[in-house]
Structures are given as structure tokens and as C-alpha cells.
Motif scaffolding. Structure first.
Motif, PDB file in Angstrom:
ATOM      1  N   ALA A 124       9.998   1.987  59.239  1.00 40.38           N
ATOM      2  CA  ALA A 124      11.037   2.891  58.743  1.00 40.38           C
ATOM      3  C   ALA A 124      11.444   3.884  59.820  1.00 40.38           C
ATOM      4  O   ALA A 124      12.634   4.153  60.031  1.00 40.38           O
ATOM      5  CB  ALA A 124      10.537   3.618  57.495  1.00 40.38           C
ATOM      6  N   LEU A 125      10.466   4.429  60.522  1.00 38.94           N
ATOM      7  CA  LEU A 125      10.740   5.392  61.580  1.00 38.94           C
ATOM      8  C   LEU A 125      11.590   4.764  62.680  1.00 38.94           C
ATOM      9  O   LEU A 125      12.562   5.366  63.159  1.00 38.94           O
ATOM     10  CB  LEU A 125       9.420   5.902  62.160  1.00 38.94           C
ATOM     11  CG  LEU A 125       9.501   7.018  63.203  1.00 38.94           C
ATOM     12  CD1 LEU A 125      10.140   8.275  62.608  1.00 38.94           C
ATOM     13  CD2 LEU A 125       8.111   7.343  63.754  1.00 38.94           C
ATOM     14  N   ALA A 126      11.269   3.519  63.055  1.00 39.44           N
ATOM     15  CA  ALA A 126      12.032   2.823  64.089  1.00 39.44           C
ATOM     16  C   ALA A 126      13.460   2.551  63.644  1.00 39.44           C
ATOM     17  O   ALA A 126      14.389   2.534  64.463  1.00 39.44           O
ATOM     18  CB  ALA A 126      11.331   1.516  64.452  1.00 39.44           C
ATOM     19  N   ALA A 127      13.636   2.342  62.304  1.00 39.21           N
ATOM     20  CA  ALA A 127      14.967   2.043  61.770  1.00 39.21           C
ATOM     21  C   ALA A 127      15.780   3.301  61.476  1.00 39.21           C
ATOM     22  O   ALA A 127      16.950   3.205  61.094  1.00 39.21           O
ATOM     23  CB  ALA A 127      14.832   1.203  60.496  1.00 39.21           C
ATOM     24  N   GLY A 128      15.166   4.470  61.645  1.00 38.32           N
ATOM     25  CA  GLY A 128      15.887   5.716  61.426  1.00 38.32           C
ATOM     26  C   GLY A 128      15.838   6.231  60.007  1.00 38.32           C
ATOM     27  O   GLY A 128      16.629   7.117  59.645  1.00 38.32           O
ATOM     28  N   LEU A 129      14.932   5.691  59.196  1.00 41.84           N
ATOM     29  CA  LEU A 129      14.796   6.149  57.805  1.00 41.84           C
ATOM     30  C   LEU A 129      13.582   7.062  57.687  1.00 41.84           C
ATOM     31  O   LEU A 129      12.473   6.687  58.054  1.00 41.84           O
ATOM     32  CB  LEU A 129      14.631   4.958  56.859  1.00 41.84           C
ATOM     33  CG  LEU A 129      14.427   5.317  55.380  1.00 41.84           C
ATOM     34  CD1 LEU A 129      15.730   5.866  54.788  1.00 41.84           C
ATOM     35  CD2 LEU A 129      13.954   4.101  54.584  1.00 41.84           C
ATOM     36  N   CYS A 130      13.798   8.250  57.159  1.00 45.43           N
ATOM     37  CA  CYS A 130      12.682   9.160  56.884  1.00 45.43           C
ATOM     38  C   CYS A 130      12.022   8.765  55.553  1.00 45.43           C
ATOM     39  O   CYS A 130      12.644   8.125  54.694  1.00 45.43           O
ATOM     40  CB  CYS A 130      13.177  10.599  56.799  1.00 45.43           C
ATOM     41  SG  CYS A 130      13.950  11.206  58.311  1.00 45.43           S
ATOM     42  N   ILE A 131      10.777   9.159  55.388  1.00 44.92           N
ATOM     43  CA  ILE A 131      10.042   8.890  54.155  1.00 44.92           C
ATOM     44  C   ILE A 131       9.288  10.142  53.738  1.00 44.92           C
ATOM     45  O   ILE A 131       8.711  10.838  54.576  1.00 44.92           O
ATOM     46  CB  ILE A 131       9.046   7.724  54.328  1.00 44.92           C
ATOM     47  CG1 ILE A 131       9.791   6.407  54.535  1.00 44.92           C
ATOM     48  CG2 ILE A 131       8.109   7.618  53.116  1.00 44.92           C
ATOM     49  CD1 ILE A 131       8.872   5.215  54.774  1.00 44.92           C
ATOM     50  N   ILE A 132       9.323  10.422  52.441  1.00 46.00           N
ATOM     51  CA  ILE A 132       8.462  11.443  51.845  1.00 46.00           C
ATOM     52  C   ILE A 132       7.632  10.744  50.772  1.00 46.00           C
ATOM     53  O   ILE A 132       8.185  10.179  49.833  1.00 46.00           O
ATOM     54  CB  ILE A 132       9.268  12.597  51.227  1.00 46.00           C
ATOM     55  CG1 ILE A 132      10.124  13.293  52.297  1.00 46.00           C
ATOM     56  CG2 ILE A 132       8.335  13.605  50.548  1.00 46.00           C
ATOM     57  CD1 ILE A 132      11.047  14.358  51.734  1.00 46.00           C
ATOM     58  N   ASP A 133       6.319  10.752  50.961  1.00 40.31           N
ATOM     59  CA  ASP A 133       5.411  10.050  50.057  1.00 40.31           C
ATOM     60  C   ASP A 133       4.629  11.077  49.238  1.00 40.31           C
ATOM     61  O   ASP A 133       3.695  11.703  49.741  1.00 40.31           O
ATOM     62  CB  ASP A 133       4.454   9.171  50.872  1.00 40.31           C
ATOM     63  CG  ASP A 133       3.504   8.356  50.001  1.00 40.31           C
ATOM     64  OD1 ASP A 133       3.424   8.635  48.786  1.00 40.31           O
ATOM     65  OD2 ASP A 133       2.840   7.453  50.528  1.00 40.31           O
ATOM     66  N   PRO A 134       4.986  11.260  47.943  1.00 44.75           N
ATOM     67  CA  PRO A 134       4.270  12.212  47.093  1.00 44.75           C
ATOM     68  C   PRO A 134       3.078  11.586  46.372  1.00 44.75           C
ATOM     69  O   PRO A 134       2.429  12.247  45.554  1.00 44.75           O
ATOM     70  CB  PRO A 134       5.343  12.633  46.084  1.00 44.75           C
ATOM     71  CG  PRO A 134       6.165  11.393  45.916  1.00 44.75           C
ATOM     72  CD  PRO A 134       6.165  10.691  47.259  1.00 44.75           C
ATOM     73  N   GLY A 135       2.810  10.316  46.651  1.00 44.71           N
ATOM     74  CA  GLY A 135       1.713   9.624  45.986  1.00 44.71           C
ATOM     75  C   GLY A 135       2.140   8.974  44.682  1.00 44.71           C
ATOM     76  O   GLY A 135       3.162   9.321  44.091  1.00 44.71           O
TER      77      GLY A 135
END
Length: 371
Positions: A319-330
Motif C-alpha cells: 500500500a505504501l509503495a502504491a501511495g495509499l495510506c492506511i489507518i488500522d484501528p484493529g
């Protein structure tokens, strides 16, 4: 009057129709019987032994949970295993377990809409379409005197939605004729005599998912002993239903600020974040539970960030390489299921004159400790 288990199941399926679930999802009654009156119902995200003990203390005859207790066919039932001990305790105390999972995730107002609303997202779209709720045309002939009562009844239960417009219908006036035969009890006219009545042809659209409920409501509101109505399939596209939501923030904010907002509004102790913390975020994709495989879907919709749980290391790198951020709240962020379903089922019980009580579980089922 206490509600029977079958009635409670109907209320659940009114909120989240079983037909909305993804194929092979383990939903519905998983253990016990619904053929009994239920005084207390416990709503929980998971069914653990601590949750069952809570149900016993509440004298609950039914647990409604989001996550299944039986994921695959059982080969045996050994009561000296953790799962077997759980099933044994449920059976001994006559506690049924009913699961509402992806059908609740997908339905309007369900899990993914709650997640999106918590972040004040606008212009919502489905992240991945699972199915389309095809439309049918209902045509019913109503005496002119009862047009408003019948129309209002069927539109209030969900008929007549076209896009973002509700309560859509059309009617035209005419004359209906009929002859009541021996053994009938006509609302208008007399047995054995031809009768002509000023009637209205009332038309509206009905999503297939609520067709049965609309027809039951229409028949109940209609004054005639025998109701003349037709259902026609339509070639129009129905409303798409699916997993996840994509929407826009009211105002752009940094990834760091959005992460703090997710942590606060989802009421989780921490979040994991992928991406530059100063990245400006405008478009957000959300998906409850495990969403690692939806990175491509979020990118396709042009999302700046995907908010979802259980993201693995390699998915985060991709995802990081593709330019997408992620927020993982569990995964446990889905606990918002508990107060929502509790309140909505309690409201339905009260509307139907039932004294059955619905209780939000107070047991913390998050398996992780955060140091």
C-alpha cells in the motif's frame, strides 16, 4: 408479552436481511432454538465463555453476536476443548446464539455506514459491490377512500425509493367491478350482486430484499378481503449493496489528525498508521473487520487512505509503495455493533408491544493488551 425467538430473528433480519450476506458466511441461528419466549437478549461482538457467563447472570435466553462461533462443520463435540466447553455451557443453560455478520456489514445503516458516519464522511459509495437489490413494480388496486392509508403504509416500510428520493408513487383513477360469491365477506357490496367501485391504480417500486415485508404491510392496510395486485420485474438497475464505504471528509486534514480522530471516535486504545503523517487526506475508504485484501479497491476509488483492521506487514508495504495510506484501528473497532443493534432491537420490541429486554454486553472481548 414476551417475544419469541422467531420474532426476534425477524426483527434482526428486518435490520439486516440474510440475503445481503456474502456467500458461505456463517449467519443466522448457530446453536439452540428460537421456538421459545425470550425475556432477555444479550448483544455482543463475540461469544466467549465470559460473555456466556454474563448471559447466564442476565437470564438471557438468546445471544445476538457479530462473529460466528461455528465457522465450519463440526467433526465432533468434545466438551474438554475450549470450543466444546463453550457449546456445552450454552446448551445446558438453554441459550441460543444468532449471528448477524456480513449482512449487517453490508446493509444501509450497518457496520460500514456507522464507521463512515463516525468520521463525518460525505458522498458515500460502496467500496466493493456484492450484489444489486433489483427492483420490482407493485401495482395494487385500492378503493379511493383508502388510497392515502395504503400508500402511506407501504411507502413507510421502504417501497418507493428511487435514488435519493423516497416515497415515490403514481396513481390513476378508474372503476373496479366485482361480484362477491357465496361464502365471502365483502368490505363493499353484497353477496351475489355485481358491484362497481371508484378505485385507484397505485404503483410504486419495491426492492426485492423487502418485497415480503411490503406485501404483508399492503395486505394488512388494504380493506378488501381479496386484494387485486400485481408484481412486475423491472430491467432497471437496483441499488448496489456491498462491503466498505468510500467518502469525502468535510475538510481535508493530515493523516496524523485523521488517525487521532479514528482513535477517538472508534474508541480504540491505539491505531497503526501507514504513510507520511503530514499527507493531506480528502477521500477515505472504510471497512470493518479484516480489510487487507481491499487495498486495490481503495486505490481504484481514488481513496487517500484505507481505514480497516488486521493489516499484515506485506500488505502495508504494498500500500505504501502504491501511495495509499492506511489507518488500522484493529478488528475490535467493530464493537460499535453492540450499542447500535441493542438500541434498534429494543425500539422494535417496544413498537410491537413486547416486554423482551435487550442488553448491551459489558464484557471486553478484545484479545490483545496494549503496552
Amino acid at each position: 408479552m414476551l417475544a419469541k425467538g422467531q420474532t426476534i430473528a425477524q426483527w434482526i433480519e428486518q435490520l439486516a436481511p440474510k440475503s445481503f450476506a456474502v456467500p458461505d458466511d456463517r449467519i443466522g441461528l448457530q446453536l439452540g432454538t428460537l421456538r421459545k419466549e425470550v425475556e432477555n437478549v444479550l448483544i455482543s461482538l463475540d461469544v466467549t465463555e465470559a460473555v456466556v457467563d454474563e448471559a447466564i447472570r442476565l437470564n438471557a435466553g438468546l445471544i445476538i453476536a457479530h462473529h460466528a462461533i461455528i465457522f465450519r462443520p463440526l467433526k465432533d463435540l468434545q466438551t474438554d476443548t475450549p470450543a466444546g466447553r463453550l457449546y456445552e455451557k450454552l446448551i445446558k443453560h438453554d441459550i441460543a446464539v444468532y449471528i448477524s455478520h456480513t449482512n449487517y456489514d453490508i446493509v444501509d445503516g450497518g457496520m460500514n455506514d456507522l464507521m463512515a458516519q463516525a468520521l463525518d464522511l460525505e458522498q458515500l459509495k460502496v467500496l466493493e459491490k456484492v450484489h444489486e437489490d433489483r427492483l420490482e413494480k407493485l401495482v395494487v388496486f385500492v378503493p379511493k377512500t383508502h388510497l392515502e392509508s395504503v400508500r402511506q403504509a407501504i411507502l413507510d416500510v421502504g417501497a418507493g425509493w428511487i435514488g435519493e428520493y423516497s416515497h415515490c408513487s403514481f396513481y390513476s383513477e378508474g372503476t373496479g367491478s366485482f361480484k362477491p360469491l357465496e361464502g365471502t365477506n365483502p368490505y363493499i357490496g353484497s353477496t351475489g350482486k355485481m358491484e362497481e367501485v371508484e378505485e385507484v391504480r397505485l404503483e410504486t417500486v419495491v426492492p426485492r430484499s423487502i418485497k415480503s415485508r411490503v406485501l404483508r404491510t399492503m395486505l394488512k392496510a388494504h380493506p378488501y378481503e381479496e386484494v387485486a395486485y400485481d408484481m412486475y420485474p423491472l430491467q432497471l438497475e437496483g441499488k448496489p449493496h456491498g462491503l466498505g464505504r468510500v467518502g469525502k471528509l468535510k475538510e481535508a486534514m493530515s493523516l496524523s489528525d485523521l488517525a487521532e480522530q479514528v482513535k477517538s471516535r472508534y474508541q480504540v486504545p491505539f491505531v497503526r498508521v501507514v504513510g507520511p503523517m503530514d499527507r493531506e487526506i480528502r477521500k477515505v475508504a472504510v471497512l470493518g473487520g479484516s480489510g487487507s485484501r481491499y487495498v486495490k479497491h481503495a486505490l481504484f476509488h481514488g481513496a487517500d487512505v484505507l481505514v480497516t483492521g488486521d493489516v499484515d506487514f506485506h500488505t502495508a508495504q504494498d500500500a505504501l509503495a502504491a501511495g495509499l495510506c492506511i489507518i488500522d484501528p484493529g478488528h475490535h473497532a467493530e464493537k460499535m455493533f453492540i450499542p447500535d443493534v441493542t438500541a434498534r432491537l429494543q425500539q422494535l420490541a417496544e413498537q410491537n408491544g413486547s416486554k423482551t429486554k435487550f442488553h448491551a454486553s459489558g464484557v471486553h472481548t478484545e484479545p490483545f493488551h496494549f503496552m
